[in-house]
Design an enzyme around this catalytic site. Sequence first.
Site, PDB file in Angstrom:
ATOM      1  NE  ARG A 121      62.386  17.240  48.211  1.00 29.55           N
ATOM      2  CZ  ARG A 121      61.768  17.831  47.197  1.00 29.55           C
ATOM      3  NH1 ARG A 121      60.583  18.406  47.370  1.00 29.55           N
ATOM      4  NH2 ARG A 121      62.322  17.884  45.999  1.00 29.55           N
TER       5      ARG A 121
ATOM      6  CE  LYS B 259      61.773  14.219  44.230  1.00 20.66           C
ATOM      7  NZ  LYS B 259      60.403  14.712  43.982  1.00 20.66           N
TER       8      LYS B 259
ATOM      9  CD  GLU C  76      52.444  14.049  46.379  1.00 21.92           C
ATOM     10  OE1 GLU C  76      53.017  14.600  45.419  1.00 21.92           O
ATOM     11  OE2 GLU C  76      53.024  13.551  47.355  1.00 21.92           O
TER      12      GLU C  76
HETATM   13  C1  LIG Z   1      59.373  15.539  43.738  1.00 25.61           C
HETATM   14  C2  LIG Z   1      57.935  15.364  43.976  1.00 25.61           C
HETATM   15  C3  LIG Z   1      57.041  16.440  44.006  1.00 25.61           C
HETATM   16  C4  LIG Z   1      57.426  17.848  43.640  1.00 25.61           C
HETATM   17  O1  LIG Z   1      58.409  18.380  44.461  1.00 25.61           O
HETATM   18  P1  LIG Z   1      59.242  19.645  43.967  1.00 25.61           P
HETATM   19  O2  LIG Z   1      60.189  19.898  45.065  1.00 25.61           O
HETATM   20  O3  LIG Z   1      58.294  20.746  43.769  1.00 25.61           O
HETATM   21  O4  LIG Z   1      59.898  19.243  42.697  1.00 25.61           O
HETATM   22  C5  LIG Z   1      55.724  16.180  44.329  1.00 25.61           C
HETATM   23  N1  LIG Z   1      55.297  14.939  44.608  1.00 25.61           N
HETATM   24  C6  LIG Z   1      56.132  13.883  44.578  1.00 25.61           C
HETATM   25  C7  LIG Z   1      55.603  12.546  44.917  1.00 25.61           C
HETATM   26  C8  LIG Z   1      57.473  14.052  44.264  1.00 25.61           C
HETATM   27  O5  LIG Z   1      58.282  13.019  44.225  1.00 25.61           O
END
Ligand SMILES: *Cc1c(COP(=O)(O)O)cnc(C)c1O
Length: 381
Positions: free
Chosen positions: A124, A226, A262
């Site tokens: 990722r 991210k 989300e």
């Molecule tokens: C990191 C994150 C998640 C969750 O991702 P995981 O890989 O399950 O930790 C969900 N939404 C957002 C906006 C994130 O930054």
Amino acid sequence: MALRLSSDCQKVTKRLPRPSKSGGMLESLIYMARNAVGRVNEMSEDIDWDSLTFSLTPTDTMYLTETSADDPWMPGSLRPYGPIPMSPAAGVINYGQGLFEGMKAFRTSKGRVVFFRPEENARRMQRGADRLKMPPVPESVFIDAVEQCVQANLKWLPPTGKGAMYVRPLLMGSGPILGVAPAPSYTFLVYVTPVGPYFKGGVNAIDLLISEEHHRAAPGGSGGVKAIGNYAPGMMPSKKAKAAGYAEVIYLDAETHSYVEEVGAANFFCVKDGVLYTPELTGTILPGITRNSVIELARHHGIKVVETKVEATFAMGADEAFCCGTAAVISPIGSITKGDVKATYGDGTPGPVTQKLYTQLVGIQNEEQEDIFGWLHEVPV
Ligand SMILES: *Cc1c(COP(=O)(O)O)cnc(C)c1O
């Protein structure tokens, strides 16, 4: 005896400092001193493991490596945890050219130290690096970095069931640049901190508020990676919701303001008539590794999963709802408020599907359930 010695030697050799552009003698000494073998049960006595929350506890050692825009990444080195010097003109602090990851290491009931699907975090971050025009960190460098960081800070790794070591990799444009353009050089850094539950109150169901004014991500933007810049705009809405008594906000899609995207920085699920629904990945939703794991777990246990556009009204009429992420694990939702309407789920305790998925996921992470998907990655200690 000879055999034992040689395997210990291998361990030591593996942990010898690698060549590093930024590494120095002192770092190497610290690195070696901190990596004496046989410390799997060593734990800090200064921490009250039962009162851990999701907050920063500074640890001893972090990992850092640097590269210029056109050079390949070389393995970095460990050094004391602390501030890093940076140009005032660094790309990351001027234009937000940065990414983070979040993952956890666990002490399992079998006495092992494991990561949960760390390769997914590495991949990722590579996709994010492409999007933000940064040199992607090879998976091997990424995994080596997070392993070294956990090994060097083992005494901060909570006992089984008391929490986890949260691992925070960062990739950033650290070189100076004035015009809006990719930085000339990059830093890949990893630090760790022991954490307890994300939401205060543990597995108690949380109350959420749908944000009517703000959105998290727009089509074509950076919501699917991210990128550090995705998070500051959520702080004001989140603070406001918290001041009004909610645990977090739910963001709807920016185009039609009708579909759930989300929950703050966690993915959303709801259950209706035994079927699990979650917003499909459209590019504006962060592809959570927990989200993906929940989907696979549910399907394995015979629960039908539908990835689709989830209307807020549909979600509010569901039987169960929860959000999930590395930090949040699986957090049951007790209510969702949109304007004057408040939808509640159950009696404040997790519904049966939520509970089952939680038990399975946490069971795999602490090795109380069999790791049928091969999700655990052992950290040699
Ligand atoms: C990191 C994150 C998640 C969750 O991702 P995981 O890989 O399950 O930790 C969900 N939404 C957002 C906006 C994130 O930054």
